[in-house]
Each structure stands twice: as structure tokens, then as C-alpha cells.
Design a protein around this motif. Structure first.
Motif, mmCIF file in Angstrom:
data_model
loop_
_atom_site.group_PDB
_atom_site.id
_atom_site.type_symbol
_atom_site.label_atom_id
_atom_site.label_comp_id
_atom_site.label_asym_id
_atom_site.label_seq_id
_atom_site.Cartn_x
_atom_site.Cartn_y
_atom_site.Cartn_z
ATOM 1 N N GLY A 194 0.807 -1.216 0.000
ATOM 2 C CA GLY A 194 0.000 0.000 0.000
ATOM 3 C C GLY A 194 0.842 1.269 0.000
ATOM 4 N N GLN A 195 2.168 1.138 0.026
ATOM 5 C CA GLN A 195 3.040 2.312 0.019
ATOM 6 C C GLN A 195 3.053 2.914 -1.383
ATOM 7 O OE1 GLN A 195 7.027 1.551 1.370
ATOM 8 N NE2 GLN A 195 7.646 3.687 1.205
ATOM 9 N N GLU A 196 2.761 4.213 -1.474
ATOM 10 C CA GLU A 196 2.663 4.878 -2.767
ATOM 11 C C GLU A 196 3.818 5.822 -3.046
ATOM 12 O OE1 GLU A 196 -1.111 6.779 -2.871
ATOM 13 O OE2 GLU A 196 -2.238 4.898 -2.788
ATOM 14 N N GLU A 197 4.663 6.051 -2.049
ATOM 15 C CA GLU A 197 5.788 6.985 -2.207
ATOM 16 C C GLU A 197 6.805 6.643 -1.131
ATOM 17 O OE1 GLU A 197 8.239 10.557 -1.695
ATOM 18 O OE2 GLU A 197 6.955 9.636 -0.177
ATOM 19 N N CYS A 243 9.517 5.110 4.985
ATOM 20 C CA CYS A 243 8.407 6.011 5.290
ATOM 21 C C CYS A 243 7.895 6.639 4.010
ATOM 22 C CB CYS A 243 8.833 7.082 6.299
ATOM 23 S SG CYS A 243 10.215 8.126 5.761
ATOM 24 N N SER A 244 6.705 7.232 4.098
ATOM 25 C CA SER A 244 6.054 7.825 2.929
ATOM 26 C C SER A 244 5.675 9.270 3.218
ATOM 27 C CB SER A 244 4.810 7.013 2.553
ATOM 28 O OG SER A 244 4.097 7.637 1.504
ATOM 29 N N TRP A 245 6.037 10.174 2.313
ATOM 30 C CA TRP A 245 5.679 11.587 2.432
ATOM 31 C C TRP A 245 4.233 11.815 2.017
ATOM 32 C CZ3 TRP A 245 4.427 15.216 -1.490
ATOM 33 C CH2 TRP A 245 4.466 16.553 -1.107
ATOM 34 N N VAL A 246 3.754 11.038 1.069
ATOM 35 C CA VAL A 246 2.384 11.167 0.578
ATOM 36 C C VAL A 246 1.408 10.824 1.699
ATOM 37 C CG1 VAL A 246 0.680 10.234 -1.021
ATOM 38 C CG2 VAL A 246 3.001 10.694 -1.806
ATOM 39 N N GLY A 247 0.384 11.635 1.853
ATOM 40 C CA GLY A 247 -0.579 11.455 2.930
ATOM 41 C C GLY A 247 -1.595 10.357 2.656
ATOM 42 N N GLU A 248 -2.776 10.520 3.244
ATOM 43 C CA GLU A 248 -3.836 9.515 3.168
ATOM 44 C C GLU A 248 -3.296 8.173 3.672
ATOM 45 O OE1 GLU A 248 -6.847 10.485 2.766
ATOM 46 O OE2 GLU A 248 -6.207 12.508 2.263
ATOM 47 N N GLU A 249 -3.662 7.074 3.048
ATOM 48 C CA GLU A 249 -3.287 5.760 3.584
ATOM 49 C C GLU A 249 -1.782 5.513 3.566
ATOM 50 O OE1 GLU A 249 -5.060 3.127 5.153
ATOM 51 O OE2 GLU A 249 -6.285 4.896 5.401
ATOM 52 N N SER A 250 -1.125 5.879 2.489
ATOM 53 C CA SER A 250 0.304 5.592 2.351
ATOM 54 C C SER A 250 1.125 6.248 3.454
ATOM 55 C CB SER A 250 0.803 6.067 0.985
ATOM 56 O OG SER A 250 2.188 5.819 0.824
ATOM 57 N N LEU A 306 4.527 3.012 8.552
ATOM 58 C CA LEU A 306 5.914 2.697 8.257
ATOM 59 C C LEU A 306 5.958 1.270 7.730
ATOM 60 C CD1 LEU A 306 7.727 4.223 11.374
ATOM 61 C CD2 LEU A 306 7.466 5.232 9.098
ATOM 62 N N TYR A 307 6.916 0.988 6.844
ATOM 63 C CA TYR A 307 6.939 -0.278 6.125
ATOM 64 C C TYR A 307 8.247 -1.018 6.410
ATOM 65 C CZ TYR A 307 3.190 2.226 3.767
ATOM 66 O OH TYR A 307 2.051 2.944 3.504
ATOM 67 N N GLU A 308 8.143 -2.282 6.842
ATOM 68 C CA GLU A 308 9.311 -3.049 7.278
ATOM 69 C C GLU A 308 9.619 -4.196 6.320
ATOM 70 O OE1 GLU A 308 11.060 -5.128 11.371
ATOM 71 O OE2 GLU A 308 8.892 -5.038 11.048
ATOM 72 N N PHE A 367 9.116 -8.393 2.244
ATOM 73 C CA PHE A 367 8.248 -7.462 2.970
ATOM 74 C C PHE A 367 7.677 -8.169 4.190
ATOM 75 C CE2 PHE A 367 3.875 -5.786 3.613
ATOM 76 C CZ PHE A 367 4.228 -4.535 4.094
ATOM 77 N N LEU A 368 7.791 -7.518 5.363
ATOM 78 C CA LEU A 368 7.351 -8.128 6.613
ATOM 79 C C LEU A 368 6.011 -7.600 7.105
ATOM 80 C CD1 LEU A 368 10.777 -8.131 8.519
ATOM 81 C CD2 LEU A 368 9.728 -10.001 7.214
ATOM 82 N N ARG A 369 5.849 -6.293 7.144
ATOM 83 C CA ARG A 369 4.615 -5.722 7.688
ATOM 84 C C ARG A 369 4.621 -4.205 7.493
ATOM 85 N NH1 ARG A 369 5.283 -4.654 14.146
ATOM 86 N NH2 ARG A 369 7.510 -4.173 14.150
ATOM 87 N N LYS A 370 3.452 -3.611 7.767
ATOM 88 C CA LYS A 370 3.372 -2.159 7.889
ATOM 89 C C LYS A 370 2.800 -1.841 9.264
ATOM 90 C CE LYS A 370 -1.064 -1.633 5.439
ATOM 91 N NZ LYS A 370 -1.702 -0.964 4.279
ATOM 92 N N VAL A 371 3.270 -0.738 9.834
ATOM 93 C CA VAL A 371 2.887 -0.346 11.197
ATOM 94 C C VAL A 371 2.155 0.986 11.143
ATOM 95 C CG1 VAL A 371 3.746 0.287 13.477
ATOM 96 C CG2 VAL A 371 4.784 -1.615 12.242
ATOM 97 N N HIS A 372 0.972 1.012 11.741
ATOM 98 C CA HIS A 372 0.120 2.199 11.739
ATOM 99 C C HIS A 372 0.621 3.211 12.763
ATOM 100 C CE1 HIS A 372 -4.326 3.765 11.808
ATOM 101 N NE2 HIS A 372 -3.475 4.635 11.314
ATOM 102 N N LEU A 373 0.902 4.434 12.321
ATOM 103 C CA LEU A 373 1.355 5.501 13.214
ATOM 104 C C LEU A 373 0.154 6.126 13.922
ATOM 105 C CD1 LEU A 373 3.862 7.228 10.769
ATOM 106 C CD2 LEU A 373 4.428 5.691 12.650
ATOM 107 N N GLN A 374 0.252 6.250 15.256
ATOM 108 C CA GLN A 374 -0.857 6.812 16.040
ATOM 109 C C GLN A 374 -0.334 7.775 17.100
ATOM 110 O OE1 GLN A 374 -2.953 3.376 17.555
ATOM 111 N NE2 GLN A 374 -3.933 2.958 15.610
ATOM 112 N N PRO A 375 -0.562 9.111 16.964
ATOM 113 C CA PRO A 375 -1.194 9.774 15.816
ATOM 114 C C PRO A 375 -0.245 9.848 14.625
ATOM 115 C CG PRO A 375 -0.463 11.406 17.391
ATOM 116 C CD PRO A 375 -0.209 10.076 18.035
#
Length: 302
Positions: free
Chosen positions: A142-145, A161-168, A172-174, A182-190
Motif C-alpha cells: 500500500g506504500q505509494e511513495e 516512510c512515505s511523504w504522501v498522505g492519506e493511507e500511504s 511505516l513499512y518493514e 516485505f514483513l509488515r506495515k505499522v500504523h502511526l498513532q497519531p
């Protein structure tokens, strides 16, 4: 009856006072406080405008289309202005970079007016700055940038990491450092806005975000990500960069393993719209790129 009413009133006042005291002296959770205090040591001008990394012996700087090598006095030693030679997919943009065991990890893509595509993870030789090999990017992530990359030598993984907002930009992508899987993506909160760089340091990931509006002289920020094995991670604001010479565009970051200093890349003078230069601010005849050096000391909770 009157005495009972007075006693009840006194009890209520006492409870309200205790509540007020509790509000004035809340219990602080160290997980949600800055880990360090940052004192500016100095800065030096560089050619590249994207990122910085160091192995403790040299500084490596990325431009959008170049790689540079500096000594620790800020003297330019080596340049590669054709870094995309040998790439299997054409690229036109490099973001933040990292270095480990004599290899520079490059986050590359095709980027134009805020849109990225054809992400690549490229490995360059730290001695020659030339391409050695590439990692396979996983489109299903799902990483777009890609705006930055770092290596976690403890877990032997690579983060992007991705500079583009929204979902991407919410994740962070590991990847595995050894297999490239590719192992996983981690949701940043906030979620910080406009993430520019990522760096692993002593169990945490640190992010730079271009979240201040330069036209209004708003500062950018440094964030800490408390990474665990969960699919999400808490984000803590570490530092506000109020002391830069002029508010502009924050870029990549790194920590010096020899000195323990934080190095942060900044650009000033150019007006940036959707990640692209659109003229200069008054008083500038060119964009200036600089690396700021900060001494880090453990933050004492008050």
C-alpha cells in the motif's frame, strides 16, 4: 441538621480541592514524553537537498539526483551525479538515506508534483557511491511513495516512510534486511504530517516531518515512534525546531554512532509546493541546504 449540612459542604470542598490538585500534578507516563533534550552544536552547508547519514567516519548526503560524501569537517570528498546507472526501473528521485557495514541504503522512485511511483530500494557502495544491488519492493504493502529509509541492525530489518498522505503516509513499512522480503506495515498513532525521514536508534524509530508552514514561519518537528510487535505504534513529539536560521523544509536525519549527535538536514530559501521547488523567497538567490548537529542528553521528567 445544620451541622450535618455544614459537614457535607466541607467534605465536598475537600474533594473538589483534591481533584484540582490531581489536575495540577498529573502522573506522567515516560513512554509519552521526549527521550532526549537537544542542544544545537553547529551546522554546515551541503550540496544535496534530501537526506544525511553517517557511519561515524564520514557524512553521506543525498540530493534528488546525486550522492555526496563528506569528511566530518564538512569538506566534500566524493560525488556521484549519475546514481541511477544500473537501476532496473528508471528513477528520478532519491529521498533520505542510511548506511550500514559499508553500504548506503537509498530510497528511490519516480516523483513529480507530489506523486511517487516505481519505488526501489537500492544499495550503493559507501566507498565508490556506485550501485551494488537492489531490494524488491512489495506493491501490495500500500506504500505509494518513499521519502526515507533506515536500517535496524538489531532486528536486521529495513524501514521505509512515505511523504504522501492519506493511507500511504499513515504507516511505516518493514522489510527483512537479509532476504528483502516485505514483513509488515505499522500504523502511526497519531500520524505526523509530511514525513520526510526515518532513522532507527536504540530501540525506537525517529521521524522528521515537514509539518510547519514555512510562509508563516512555523517550525517543523522530530517525532519518536515506539515500535513493538503490534500492528500500530504510538508517536511522541520529541523536538520543535525553532532555532533554524529560517523556517523552510526539513528533510532526513541520522544519529552519529561515534559522537551520539543527532544530524538533521534542512533546506531554506526555496518555495516548495507539492514537493517541488517553485521559485525563491525574498533575499535568496539560491536554495541553501544544511546539516544541523545536536547534542543529545537524556530528558529529565519534571
Amino acid at each position: 441538621m445544620k451541622k450535618a449540612w455544614i459537614a457535607a459542604l466541607a467534605l465536598g470542598v475537600s474533594l473538589l480541592a483534591n481533584v484540582g490538585m490531581a489536575k495540577e500534578a498529573p502522573v506522567k507516563d515516560a513512554e509519552f514524553l521526549p527521550k532526549y533534550d537537544y542542544t544545537l552544536v553547529g551546522s554546515f552547508e551541503v550540496k544535496g537537498r534530501q537526506g544525511v547519514c553517517t557511519d561515524g567516519e564520514f557524512y553521506y548526503v543525498s540530493g534528488s539526483k546525486a550522492l555526496y560524501k563528506y569528511d566530518k569537517k564538512g569538506n566534500l570528498l566524493q560525488t556521484n551525479e549519475t546514481p541511477f546507472e544500473g537501476y532496473s526501473i528508471p528513477s528520478n528521485h532519491i529521498g533520505d538515506i542510511d548506511v550500514l557495514d559499508g553500504e548506503i541504503f537509498v530510497s528511490a522512485e519516480n516523483f513529480m508534483d507530489g506523486v511517487g511511483k516505481d519505488i526501489q530500494i537500492a544499495i550503493h557502495d559507501a566507498k565508490t557511491l556506485k550501485l551494488k544491488r537492489t531490494f524488491r519492493f512489495e506493491p501490495s504493502s500500500g506504500q505509494e511513495e518513499v521519502s526515507g529509509i533506515t536500517v535496524d541492525p538489531d532486528k536486521r530489518s529495513v524501514w521505509m516512510c512515505s511523504w504522501v498522505g492519506e493511507e500511504s503516509g499513515r504507516y511505516l513499512y518493514e522489510y527483512s534486511l537479509d532476504s528483502g522480503k516485505f514483513l509488515r506495515k505499522v500504523h502511526l498513532q497519531p500520524v505526523p504530517q509530511w514525513v520526510q525521514g526515518v532513522f532507527y536508534w536504540k530501540g525506537n524509530l525517529y521521524l522528521t516531518a515537514d509539518d510547519g508552514t514555512a510562509d508563516l514561519e512555523e517550525p517543523d518537528h522530530l517525532y519518536r515512534v515506539n515500535i513493538t510487535d503490534k500492528s500500530y505504534a504510538s508517536v511522541v513529539q520529541e523536538k520543535t525546531f525553532t532555532e533554524v536560521k529560517k523556517q523552510g523544509e526539513i528533510e532526513g536525519l541520522t544519529m552519529d554512532p561515534k559522537t551520539g549527535e543527532l544530524l538533521v538536514h534542512f533546506n531554506r530559501g526555496a518555495r516548495i509546493v507539492l514537493g517541488m521547488g517553485k521559485g525563491l523567497y525574498p533575499g535568496y538567490d539560491r536554495e541553501i541546504s544544511e546539516v544541523y548537529r545536536y547534542k543529545m542528553t537524556p530528558h529529565a521528567a519534571k
